[in-house]
Write an enzyme that holds these catalytic residues in place. Structure first.
Site, PDB file in Angstrom:
ATOM      1  CG  ASP A  63      -0.967   3.227   3.648  1.00  0.00           C
ATOM      2  OD1 ASP A  63      -0.740   2.409   2.988  1.00  0.00           O
ATOM      3  OD2 ASP A  63      -2.494   2.630   5.040  1.00  0.00           O
ATOM      4  N   GLY A 105       0.644  -1.399  -0.370  1.00  0.00           N
ATOM      5  CA  GLY A 105      -0.303   0.039  -0.181  1.00  0.00           C
ATOM      6  C   GLY A 105       0.699   0.977  -0.059  1.00  0.00           C
ATOM      7  CB  SER A 130      -8.320   1.231   9.402  1.00  0.00           C
ATOM      8  OG  SER A 130      -8.967   2.368   9.047  1.00  0.00           O
TER       9      SER A 130
END
Lengths: 207, 207
Positions: B75, B73, B93
Site C-alpha cells: 500500500d 508494504g 489503522s
C-alpha cells in the site's frame, strides 16, 4: 523516612539509598507494617491503602508547584519540584514531559510508555512486532520495518523535547530513562527526582 | 476496472468514482462475483481470496518503485507511485509517512493510527481517556490532560513531517486524512492516491 511513588502499574520505594520497585500487591505486603509517605496516581490502590488502615501517609498537592496546568498528576508535580530549571522526562507506563522555568511549570504532555507503544504496533499487525533499536538514527529516514517502528517511537521524543527544551537541561527519570538517554547526550539521568520533590512537599506541608 | 486496497482492518474499493469502505467479510461477499484488482497487506485475507477461487487478481510489487527500503508494504509502494515528489501520509489503522523525490522513495516511518493511539492511552489509565482535540495548538505547551494527549498524538506528526518534508508538498490520504489536515494548511487531501499508484502498477505489469 520511607517514600513511595505509586504509579499506574508499579510502586517505587526510596529510603535514601536505592530505589526498590514492586508490583502493587508486593509493595503493600512488603511494607505493611512500615510508616510510608506516598504519592499516588492510582486511585484504586489509594483506596485499598485507606481500607487496610496502614500507617501510610498520603502526600497530596498543596499547590506547591506554580502552574496553569489543570489536573497535573501528583508524580509530575513531585518531579517538577525536584528541579528549578529544565525539562523532566518521566518514562514509565506513560512518558510525561514537563518544562520548568525558575520553579514555575510551563506545561507538558503525555505519551504512552515504550512498552505500551510496542504493544500498540503489534496489535495492528504482527509484521510490526520488532526488536526495538534505541540507537536508531532519528535524523535519517528509516529503511526497514525495525527502523520505521523504532523511529516512530524515538524520533517524536527527540524532535519535540529539543523544540521545547531550547537551552534548558533535560532530566530523565523512570524505568526507561536509560533507553532514552542516547537521544540526549547532555541529559542527566536522575532516578530520585520524584523523591526529591516529595521531600520538599513533606517539609513544606509539615505532614 | 474495480480496484481494491486491502488493509489490516478494512477493504477499500474504487471504480473510478467514489471509494467504498467495507469490513473484510463484507467486501468479499459484496464483490465475490466481480473481477477485482487488489493489493493486500493482510496475508490472512489474501489466502482466503485464493481459497475462495474468486476472479480477484493480486497486483504485486514488481520493483516499480525505486527504493532502498526493505519490506515496504504494497500500500505504501502504491501511494508513493501516486506522486512524483512529496510526502505521503497515509492515516488509517497505522499512520505511514513516506518521502518521494523525483519518483524515488527516500524512506519513511510508521506510527499506530489515531484510534489505536487513543486506546493505548486508555489502557494505561482511565484518566487518559479524552475527547481528542485535533485543533490543539502544537506550538504551545499543553495545560490540561485533553491538550496533553491531543498534543501527544498530533505534535509528533507536525514536528517530524515538517522536518523531513522541507519544501516538498504533503499529501494526506486514509480514513483520518481530514483530521490531520489542520496540521498542514498547504497539504492536499487525496483519497485516491493509492489507487493512482495501483493503476500505474497494473499498466506497467500488464496484469
Amino acid at each position: 523516612m520511607l517514600l513511595c511513588d505509586i504509579g499506574n502499574t508499579r510502586m517505587h520505594f526510596y529510603s535514601g539509598n536505592e530505589i526498590l520497585h514492586f508490583t502493587h500487591n508486593e509493595g503493600l505486603e512488603h511494607f505493611k507494617n512500615e510508616k510510608v509517605y506516598f504519592i499516588s496516581v492510582n486511585q484504586e490502590i489509594t483506596n485499598k491503602i485507606k481500607k487496610l488502615s496502614l500507617k501510610w501517609i498520603e502526600v497530596k498537592d498543596e499547590n506547591f508547584l506554580k502552574t496553569s496546568y489543570k489536573g497535573l498528576g501528583i508524580d509530575r508535580i513531585a518531579a517538577c519540584l525536584g528541579i528549578e530549571n529544565g525539562v523532566v522526562i518521566d518514562a514509565g507506563s506513560a512518558i510525561t514531559v514537563d518544562v520548568v522555568e525558575d520553579g514555575k511549570h510551563l506545561g507538558g504532555w503525555i505519551w504512552p510508555g515504550i512498552k505500551a507503544q510496542l504493544k500498540c504496533y503489534t496489535n495492528i499487525s504482527e509484521r510490526l512486532t520488532v526488536s526495538l533499536n534505541s540507537l536508531v538514527d532519528v535524523s535519517k529516514l528509516p529503511q526497514n520495518t525495525t527502523e520505521a517502528v523504532s523511529f516512530g517511537i524515538f524520533a517524536p521524543i527527540a524532535c519535540l523535547v529539543k523544540t521545547f527544551a531550547q537551552n534548558r537541561k533535560v532530566v530523565l527519570t523512570g524505568g526507561d530513562a536509560k533507553i532514552l538517554s542516547s537521544l540526549f547526550p547532555d541529559a542527566e539521568v536522575d532516578e530520585e527526582i520524584v523523591f526529591k520533590g516529595m521531600k520538599k512537599m513533606i517539609k513544606e506541608s509539615g505532614c
